[in-house]
Design a protein around this motif. Structure first.
Motif, PDB file in Angstrom:
ATOM      1  N   PRO A   1     -41.363  70.049   0.695  1.00 20.26           N
ATOM      2  CA  PRO A   1     -42.404  70.903   1.263  1.00 20.26           C
ATOM      3  C   PRO A   1     -43.146  70.167   2.379  1.00 20.26           C
ATOM      4  O   PRO A   1     -43.314  68.939   2.313  1.00 20.26           O
ATOM      5  CB  PRO A   1     -43.323  71.178   0.068  1.00 20.26           C
ATOM      6  CG  PRO A   1     -42.463  70.946  -1.135  1.00 20.26           C
ATOM      7  CD  PRO A   1     -41.503  69.863  -0.753  1.00 20.26           C
ATOM      8  N   VAL A   2     -43.589  70.888   3.389  1.00 23.96           N
ATOM      9  CA  VAL A   2     -44.174  70.271   4.583  1.00 23.96           C
ATOM     10  C   VAL A   2     -45.329  69.344   4.233  1.00 23.96           C
ATOM     11  O   VAL A   2     -45.395  68.200   4.703  1.00 23.96           O
ATOM     12  CB  VAL A   2     -44.638  71.361   5.571  1.00 23.96           C
ATOM     13  CG1 VAL A   2     -45.400  70.723   6.738  1.00 23.96           C
ATOM     14  CG2 VAL A   2     -43.441  72.143   6.095  1.00 23.96           C
ATOM     15  N   VAL A   3     -46.256  69.806   3.390  1.00 24.79           N
ATOM     16  CA  VAL A   3     -47.424  68.994   3.071  1.00 24.79           C
ATOM     17  C   VAL A   3     -47.030  67.741   2.296  1.00 24.79           C
ATOM     18  O   VAL A   3     -47.623  66.663   2.482  1.00 24.79           O
ATOM     19  CB  VAL A   3     -48.473  69.824   2.291  1.00 24.79           C
ATOM     20  CG1 VAL A   3     -47.950  70.229   0.920  1.00 24.79           C
ATOM     21  CG2 VAL A   3     -49.781  69.072   2.162  1.00 24.79           C
ATOM     22  N   VAL A   4     -46.010  67.846   1.451  1.00 23.32           N
ATOM     23  CA  VAL A   4     -45.536  66.690   0.690  1.00 23.32           C
ATOM     24  C   VAL A   4     -44.825  65.715   1.621  1.00 23.32           C
ATOM     25  O   VAL A   4     -45.028  64.492   1.539  1.00 23.32           O
ATOM     26  CB  VAL A   4     -44.612  67.136  -0.457  1.00 23.32           C
ATOM     27  CG1 VAL A   4     -44.041  65.926  -1.197  1.00 23.32           C
ATOM     28  CG2 VAL A   4     -45.353  68.050  -1.420  1.00 23.32           C
ATOM     29  N   ALA A   5     -43.978  66.227   2.511  1.00 20.90           N
ATOM     30  CA  ALA A   5     -43.264  65.362   3.447  1.00 20.90           C
ATOM     31  C   ALA A   5     -44.236  64.578   4.317  1.00 20.90           C
ATOM     32  O   ALA A   5     -44.050  63.377   4.570  1.00 20.90           O
ATOM     33  CB  ALA A   5     -42.337  66.210   4.313  1.00 20.90           C
TER      34      ALA A   5
ATOM     35  N   ALA B   1     -52.507  60.358 -16.330  1.00 21.46           N
ATOM     36  CA  ALA B   1     -51.089  60.223 -15.999  1.00 21.46           C
ATOM     37  C   ALA B   1     -50.337  61.430 -16.552  1.00 21.46           C
ATOM     38  O   ALA B   1     -50.599  61.882 -17.674  1.00 21.46           O
ATOM     39  CB  ALA B   1     -50.520  58.932 -16.577  1.00 21.46           C
ATOM     40  N   TYR B   2     -49.389  61.927 -15.764  1.00 25.40           N
ATOM     41  CA  TYR B   2     -48.635  63.128 -16.103  1.00 25.40           C
ATOM     42  C   TYR B   2     -47.148  62.784 -16.158  1.00 25.40           C
ATOM     43  O   TYR B   2     -46.584  62.288 -15.188  1.00 25.40           O
ATOM     44  CB  TYR B   2     -48.870  64.223 -15.054  1.00 25.40           C
ATOM     45  CG  TYR B   2     -50.320  64.618 -14.881  1.00 25.40           C
ATOM     46  CD1 TYR B   2     -50.820  65.778 -15.455  1.00 25.40           C
ATOM     47  CD2 TYR B   2     -51.187  63.818 -14.141  1.00 25.40           C
ATOM     48  CE1 TYR B   2     -52.154  66.150 -15.289  1.00 25.40           C
ATOM     49  CE2 TYR B   2     -52.521  64.174 -13.970  1.00 25.40           C
ATOM     50  CZ  TYR B   2     -52.994  65.332 -14.545  1.00 25.40           C
ATOM     51  OH  TYR B   2     -54.307  65.693 -14.381  1.00 25.40           O
ATOM     52  N   ASP B   3     -46.523  63.060 -17.279  1.00 26.30           N
ATOM     53  CA  ASP B   3     -45.110  62.752 -17.500  1.00 26.30           C
ATOM     54  C   ASP B   3     -44.263  63.948 -17.068  1.00 26.30           C
ATOM     55  O   ASP B   3     -44.121  64.923 -17.805  1.00 26.30           O
ATOM     56  CB  ASP B   3     -44.893  62.419 -18.979  1.00 26.30           C
ATOM     57  CG  ASP B   3     -43.427  62.173 -19.327  1.00 26.30           C
ATOM     58  OD1 ASP B   3     -42.603  62.027 -18.408  1.00 26.30           O
ATOM     59  OD2 ASP B   3     -43.125  62.126 -20.539  1.00 26.30           O
ATOM     60  N   LEU B   4     -43.662  63.840 -15.876  1.00 27.10           N
ATOM     61  CA  LEU B   4     -42.872  64.935 -15.311  1.00 27.10           C
ATOM     62  C   LEU B   4     -41.405  64.566 -15.179  1.00 27.10           C
ATOM     63  O   LEU B   4     -40.676  65.139 -14.381  1.00 27.10           O
ATOM     64  CB  LEU B   4     -43.432  65.309 -13.927  1.00 27.10           C
ATOM     65  CG  LEU B   4     -44.925  65.644 -13.879  1.00 27.10           C
ATOM     66  CD1 LEU B   4     -45.368  65.868 -12.449  1.00 27.10           C
ATOM     67  CD2 LEU B   4     -45.229  66.880 -14.718  1.00 27.10           C
ATOM     68  N   ARG B   5     -40.943  63.626 -15.994  1.00 27.97           N
ATOM     69  CA  ARG B   5     -39.568  63.143 -15.888  1.00 27.97           C
ATOM     70  C   ARG B   5     -38.524  64.240 -16.086  1.00 27.97           C
ATOM     71  O   ARG B   5     -37.398  64.126 -15.611  1.00 27.97           O
ATOM     72  CB  ARG B   5     -39.315  62.048 -16.930  1.00 27.97           C
ATOM     73  CG  ARG B   5     -40.078  60.760 -16.723  1.00 27.97           C
ATOM     74  CD  ARG B   5     -39.939  59.892 -17.946  1.00 27.97           C
ATOM     75  NE  ARG B   5     -40.545  60.512 -19.116  1.00 27.97           N
ATOM     76  CZ  ARG B   5     -40.135  60.316 -20.366  1.00 27.97           C
ATOM     77  NH1 ARG B   5     -39.102  59.543 -20.613  1.00 27.97           N
ATOM     78  NH2 ARG B   5     -40.756  60.909 -21.372  1.00 27.97           N
ATOM     79  N   HIS B   6     -38.876  65.281 -16.819  1.00 31.68           N
ATOM     80  CA  HIS B   6     -37.885  66.284 -17.184  1.00 31.68           C
ATOM     81  C   HIS B   6     -37.753  67.404 -16.154  1.00 31.68           C
ATOM     82  O   HIS B   6     -36.924  68.300 -16.331  1.00 31.68           O
ATOM     83  CB  HIS B   6     -38.244  66.888 -18.546  1.00 31.68           C
ATOM     84  CG  HIS B   6     -38.386  65.853 -19.628  1.00 31.68           C
ATOM     85  ND1 HIS B   6     -39.602  65.300 -19.967  1.00 31.68           N
ATOM     86  CD2 HIS B   6     -37.465  65.254 -20.421  1.00 31.68           C
ATOM     87  CE1 HIS B   6     -39.424  64.414 -20.930  1.00 31.68           C
ATOM     88  NE2 HIS B   6     -38.137  64.365 -21.223  1.00 31.68           N
ATOM     89  N   GLU B   7     -38.550  67.362 -15.100  1.00 36.79           N
ATOM     90  CA  GLU B   7     -38.494  68.427 -14.102  1.00 36.79           C
ATOM     91  C   GLU B   7     -37.161  68.387 -13.354  1.00 36.79           C
ATOM     92  O   GLU B   7     -36.718  67.339 -12.891  1.00 36.79           O
ATOM     93  CB  GLU B   7     -39.658  68.287 -13.110  1.00 36.79           C
ATOM     94  CG  GLU B   7     -39.734  69.397 -12.089  1.00 36.79           C
ATOM     95  CD  GLU B   7     -39.796  70.782 -12.717  1.00 36.79           C
ATOM     96  OE1 GLU B   7     -38.776  71.504 -12.631  1.00 36.79           O
ATOM     97  OE2 GLU B   7     -40.835  71.112 -13.303  1.00 36.79           O
TER      98      GLU B   7
ATOM     99  N   GLY C   1     -42.963  70.679  -6.528  1.00 36.55           N
ATOM    100  CA  GLY C   1     -43.906  70.740  -5.411  1.00 36.55           C
ATOM    101  C   GLY C   1     -45.020  71.736  -5.637  1.00 36.55           C
ATOM    102  O   GLY C   1     -46.203  71.410  -5.467  1.00 36.55           O
ATOM    103  N   GLN C   2     -44.666  72.943  -6.037  1.00 34.84           N
ATOM    104  CA  GLN C   2     -45.661  74.004  -6.183  1.00 34.84           C
ATOM    105  C   GLN C   2     -46.634  73.753  -7.324  1.00 34.84           C
ATOM    106  O   GLN C   2     -47.835  74.004  -7.190  1.00 34.84           O
ATOM    107  CB  GLN C   2     -44.948  75.346  -6.385  1.00 34.84           C
ATOM    108  CG  GLN C   2     -44.176  75.827  -5.179  1.00 34.84           C
ATOM    109  CD  GLN C   2     -43.222  76.961  -5.505  1.00 34.84           C
ATOM    110  OE1 GLN C   2     -43.253  77.523  -6.606  1.00 34.84           O
ATOM    111  NE2 GLN C   2     -42.352  77.303  -4.568  1.00 34.84           N
TER     112      GLN C   2
END
Length: 311
Positions: free
Chosen positions: A20-24, A245-251, A258-259
């Motif tokens: 995503p543009v803002v992330v890039a 801290a947020y565990d997002l390994r499974h995404e 991004g959203q």
């Protein structure tokens, strides 16, 4: 002011996908480095290691001291032409206490006679208790082992043969258990194996710079509790009021990552609602982001996660 850390999958999972543009833009201006990967980076464990069985046992039963622990979780494997693949383990199997006891009953003599009593800390978490210093296998966690051939992951050599034999005998006993026919009649997966993992003793100390840890993983919750942090289920991004801290390994999807997570976190960073944001990728790559980096207008956006971004 609060700060946040997102523990993410390896960048290779999203190779070739456009950010995503803002992330890039934000990643192009961030400070990049290499460090420890995964949720292990959230905790300071002494002695070093990740003794998941001992830490979860202490939370489950409070008796983990003075022993070596190994998880032997209930599992479902499906034979195929090349072996047997691990398709479900632990909480994925929706066991209750009565079912766990019925399945463990024939396993107790098998493991007890081998000098490693087996019991359940919870219906989905089974434990082997061994003397400190006993040789144990170093095996993949369930997340890493799912979908793989069990016997490809077991150690080789004389000690490996011992664990392969124990696993085979446990599979025979579980296959013969009448409870599995009842489960299949109810549309549930049978429990026809165990999975050994997480060997270790209770650490001397577990600390963390993160006061809130949000994860879908009960093992991460156990480490967070041992570190004195608040362990919560993972839901959706909310502006943290403490170091979180947020565990997002499974995404699995970059658009959803991004959203739901990256864009809201970056918006809070830009608005000054959080002081800093750290992204820890599963390959050990780290992005450190701060609001002041918006002044680095000369840095070009990061086109994709496979692009070089360490300068």
């Amino acid at each position: 002011m609060s700060r946040a850390c997102l523990v993410l999958p390896p960048r290779s999972r999203f190779a070739g996908e456009s950010l995503p543009v803002v992330v890039a833009r934000a990643l192009g201006r961030a400070d990049a480095s290499q460090g420890q990967a995964g949720v292990e980076s959230l905790f300071d464990v002494l002695p070093r290691g990740w003794p998941a069985a001992a830490v979860t046992r202490q939370v489950d039963a409070g008796d983990a001291a003075n022993a070596l622990w190994l998880r032997a979780d209930p599992a479902y494997v499906r034979p195929d032409i090349n072996g047997a693949r691990l398709l479900a383990v632990g909480e994925m199997l929706a066991l209750d206490a009565a079912e766990a006891d019925a399945l463990l009953r024939p396993l107790r003599p098998l493991f007890g006679d081998s000098g490693m009593p087996i019991d359940a800390g919870r219906p989905s978490a089974w434990y082997l208790r061994l003397p400190i210093g006993a040789p144990v296998p170093t095996l993949a966690s369930p997340d890493e082992a799912l979908g793989a051939d069990l016997f490809d992951l077991l150690p080789s050599g004389a000690e490996g043969r011992r664990w392969r034999a124990l696993l085979s005998e446990a599979q025979v006993l579980l296959h013969q258990n009448p409870l599995n026919a009842e489960r299949q009649a109810r549309g549930l997966a049978p429990i026809n194996s165990v999975w050994f993992w997480g060997a270790g003793t209770l650490p001397d100390r577990i600390g963390s710079e993160w006061r809130v840890v949000l994860s879908p993983d009960e093992t991460v919750h156990a480490f967070a509790k041992a570190a004195g942090a608040n362990a919560l289920a993972l839901d959706a991004w909310n502006t943290p009021t403490d170091a979180a801290a947020y565990d997002l390994r499974h995404e699995r999807r970059l658009d959803r990552l991004g959203q739901r997570w990256l864009e809201p976190a970056l918006a809070d960073l830009a608005a000054g609602k959080i002081a800093a944001l750290r992204l820890v990728w599963g390959d050990g790559h780290i992005h450190e982001l701060r609001k002041s980096q918006s002044l680095r207008f000369w840095r070009r956006p990061l086109r994709a996660l496979a692009e070089r971004d360490d300068g």
